[in-house]
Design an enzyme around this catalytic site. Structure first.
Site, PDB file in Angstrom:
ATOM      1  N   GLU A 159       1.299  -1.284  -0.180  1.00 18.24           N
ATOM      2  CA  GLU A 159       0.267  -0.232  -0.228  1.00 18.24           C
ATOM      3  C   GLU A 159       0.758   0.888  -0.081  1.00 18.24           C
ATOM      4  OE1 GLU A 159      -2.251  -3.170   3.044  1.00 18.24           O
ATOM      5  OE2 GLU A 159      -0.343  -2.787   2.082  1.00 18.24           O
ATOM      6  N   THR A 163      13.339 -41.773   1.370  1.00 15.62           N
ATOM      7  CA  THR A 163      13.796 -41.136   0.487  1.00 15.62           C
ATOM      8  C   THR A 163      15.261 -41.210   0.005  1.00 15.62           C
ATOM      9  OG1 THR A 163      11.541 -41.051  -0.650  1.00 15.62           O
ATOM     10  CG2 THR A 163      12.746 -39.631  -2.061  1.00 15.62           C
ATOM     11  N   SER A 196       1.886 -41.817   6.091  1.00 14.66           N
ATOM     12  CA  SER A 196       1.767 -41.402   8.041  1.00 14.66           C
ATOM     13  C   SER A 196       1.237 -40.262   7.861  1.00 14.66           C
ATOM     14  CB  SER A 196       3.010 -41.553   8.221  1.00 14.66           C
ATOM     15  OG  SER A 196       3.714 -42.490   7.914  1.00 14.66           O
TER      16      SER A 196
END
Length: 365
Positions: free
Chosen positions: A55, A199, A301
Site C-alpha cells: 500500500e 527416500t 503417515s
C-alpha cells in the site's frame, strides 16, 4: 452488484500479489492498486519480509493523485507496527477516499482492526471481492497465523497406475522436463521441502530449487527417526538449510555429528517422529509451508495424521504395474471407500506431455 471496474482492479492487485509467491514469507503476498478517475495512478507489491508493504509503495507511486482515490488490495491493510509502519496510517495520510480489500487479515494483530481505523478516519471500506482467489494466494500465511502450523502440500510424480518407482527402484524420470520444472517452481514457492529417510538414502536428493534466474532455496527437512542420514548426503553438502527430525531412538553421537555438519536437529517423538509435533516445531520457526515429496511411507503417515492440506500430482501417461513397484502412497490404506481421502476444488492442466492435478484434501468425519 459488483462494478466491472472493481473486479478489474482487484484482479490486477491479485496478479501483482501472485508474482511474489515464494519471496515474502513469513509475510503474506500483497499487491495494491491506486485508482482515480477510472485509471490506475499507482501500483505496489510487497517484495520480501522487512521491505515496504504494497500500500505505501502504491501510494508513493500515485503521489498527490492518491487524494480522493480508491485503493484496491488483496488483504486488509495492517494496523500494527511490525518490521514496517502500519499501512492504514499511510492510507489516511494520503487522503484516500475508499479502500476495497479482498479479505480480512486473519492475523490476530489485525483481524478487522485495519478496517476499524479506516472507518474512524472517515474512509469507506469494502471487503470480500474475489475473496476465494485471495485466500488461495495466501493459504500458507492463513494456515500459520490461525493454527501455528504450516500449510502442507503433498507432491507426487507418478504413472497412471499410481507408481513412483519400478520394483528395482528406478524413478528417473517418470515425468518429463516441463513437469520437473514445475516441481522446482513448487520448491521455490514453499518454505520447506520434506522427505522421509528411505527416500533420502535411496535417491540421495539435493532437494534444492534449480530453476534458472533468481529463486529461493527451501529448507530441507528429513524425517529420520534414528538419525541415519549420512554426513556426506547431498542434502547437507551445500549452503541451503537442512533440518533432521528425529525421535528419542536416535543416537546422541549421530545427532551431535549432524549438528557439527551444520544440520539443525529436532527431536519429536519417542519411537517414531511425531509429525504433528514436527509441524508445530516448524511453525515456531516461521515456516509457513511444507512440500512433502516422498516417499510413500511418509505420504501415508502424513495423510493418516490429517496433516495434508493440498495434493499436487504430476501424472505421466505410462503404466508401470507390478505388486512390488512403489506406490505413491504406502501404508495400509483405508478399509472402505467411505474412509477414502477425497479432493475438492480439483484443477487439472497439461504440463508438457504429463498432467498436473491439484486439489484440497477433504477429511472424512
Amino acid at each position: 452488484m459488483t462494478a466491472p471496474a472493481d473486479l478489474r482492479f482487484m484482479k490486477r492487485a491479485l496478479q501483482l500479489a501472485a508474482r511474489r509467491k515464494g519471496w515474502t514469507s513469513p509475510n503474506p503476498c500483497v499487491g495494491a492498486v491506486v485508482v482515480k478517475g477510472g485509471r490506475i495512478v499507482g501500483e505496489g507489491v510487497h517484495r520480501a519480509h522487512g521491505e515496504p508493504h504494497a500500500e505505501p509503495l502504491a501510494l508513493a507511486a500515485a503521489g498527490t493523485k492518491a487524494r480522493g482515490a480508491t485503493v484496491y488490495v488483496n488483504l486488509e491493510p495492517c494496523c500494527h507496527v511490525g518490521a514496517t509502519p502500519p499501512c492504514v496510517d499511510a492510507i489516511i495520510a494520503a487522503g484516500v477516499k475508499r479502500v476495497v480489500a479482498a479479505m480480512t487479515d486473519p492475523n490476530p494483530n489485525v483481524n478487522g482492526g485495519g478496517f476499524a481505523k479506516l472507518k474512524r478516519a472517515g474512509i469507506a471500506s469494502e471487503c470480500g471481492l474475489l475473496e476465494a482467489e485471495a485466500r488461495r494466494i495466501n493459504e500458507d500465511f492463513i494456515k500459520l497465523v490461525t493454527t501455528g502450523r504450516p500449510f502442507v502440500t503433498l507432491k507426487l510424480a507418478m504413472s497412471l497406475d499410481g507408481k513412483i518407482a519400478t520394483r528395482t527402484g528406478e524413478s528417473k524420470w517418470i515425468t518429463g522436463a516441463k513437469a520437473r520444472a514445475a516441481a522446482h517452481r513448487l520448491r521455490h514457492e514453499h518454505d520447506a521441502v520434506m522427505v522421509g529417510i528411505n527416500t533420502a538414502l535411496a535417491d540421495d536428493p539435493e532437494l534444492t530449487c534449480r530453476l534458472p534466474g533468481q529463486h529461493r532455496q527451501p529448507t530441507r527437512v528429513i524425517v529420520d527417526s534414528r538419525a541415519r542420514l549420512p554426513l556426506n548426503a547431498r542434502c547437507i553438502s551445500n549452503s541451503a538449510r537442512t533440518i533432521v527430525a528425529a525421535s528419542e531412538r536416535a543416537k546422541p553421537a549421530q545427532l551431535r555429528a549432524l549438528s557439527k555438519a551444520g544440520v539443525e536437529t529436532i527431536t519429536v517423538g519417542v519411537e517414531r517422529v511425531n509429525l504433528l509435533d514436527l509441524m508445530a516445531a516448524l511453525g515456531e520457526r516461521n515456516i509457513t509451508s511444507v512440500l512433502i515429496e516422498g516417499g510413500g511411507t511418509l505420504a501415508a503417515s502424513a495423510l493418516d495424521a490429517g496433516l495434508i492440506d493440498k495434493v499436487i500430482l504430476f501424472i505421466a501417461p505410462m503404466l508401470i504395474g507390478g505388486a512390488e513397484s512403489r506406490p505413491g502412497i504406502g501404508g495400509r490404506g483405508v478399509d472402505g471407500l467411505a474412509d477414502a481421502w477425497r479432493l475438492r476444488d480439483v484443477r487439472m492442466k497439461r504440463v508438457g506431455g504429463d498432467w498436473m492435478i491439484e486439489g484440497y484434501v477433504h477429511r472424512p468425519d
